[in-house]
Design an enzyme around this catalytic site. Structure first.
Site, PDB file in Angstrom:
ATOM      1  NE  ARG A  20       8.049 -14.824  -9.645  1.00  0.00           N
ATOM      2  CZ  ARG A  20       7.573 -15.800  -8.893  1.00  0.00           C
ATOM      3  NH1 ARG A  20       8.201 -16.955  -8.827  1.00  0.00           N
ATOM      4  NH2 ARG A  20       6.478 -15.643  -8.182  1.00  0.00           N
ATOM      5  CG  ASN A  38      10.391 -13.269  -7.437  1.00  0.00           C
ATOM      6  OD1 ASN A  38      10.516 -12.570  -8.423  1.00  0.00           O
ATOM      7  ND2 ASN A  38       9.239 -13.421  -6.822  1.00  0.00           N
TER       8      ASN A  38
END
Length: 91
Positions: A20, A38
């Site tokens: 990320r 996520n």
């Protein structure tokens, strides 16, 4: 310049490897807006928009991700522009 928005999912070993944060850094470098997060099933969801060449560059980058990631599949679909401001990592 033509703006494009893509939304999709990245599958593989993409959680716990800085995916990320690295995606956000690459999107920011490319001057794209959107988000990354996520998912409970182990995938990463992403939405990004901006100039079409930059969007294509991030889409290509997602195919390998950062060191430590092992991307098995990337599924992206074009969406209407949302007008996102900046790129954020969602929790």
């Amino acid at each position: 310049m033509t703006s494009v928005c893509l939304h999709g999912y990245v599958e593989g070993r993409v959680q716990g490897v800085g995916f990320r944060q690295s995606t956000a850094a690459e999107a920011t470098r490319l001057q794209l807006s959107g988000w990354v997060r996520n998912l409970p099933d182990g995938r990463v969801a992403v939405l990004f928009e901006g100039e079409s060449d930059a969007v294509r560059s991030l889409a290509k980058w997602l195919e390998h991700g950062p060191p430590g990631a092992r991307v098995l599949a990337v599924t992206l679909q074009e969406r209407p522009i949302e007008g996102a401001q900046g790129f954020i990592v969602q929790r």
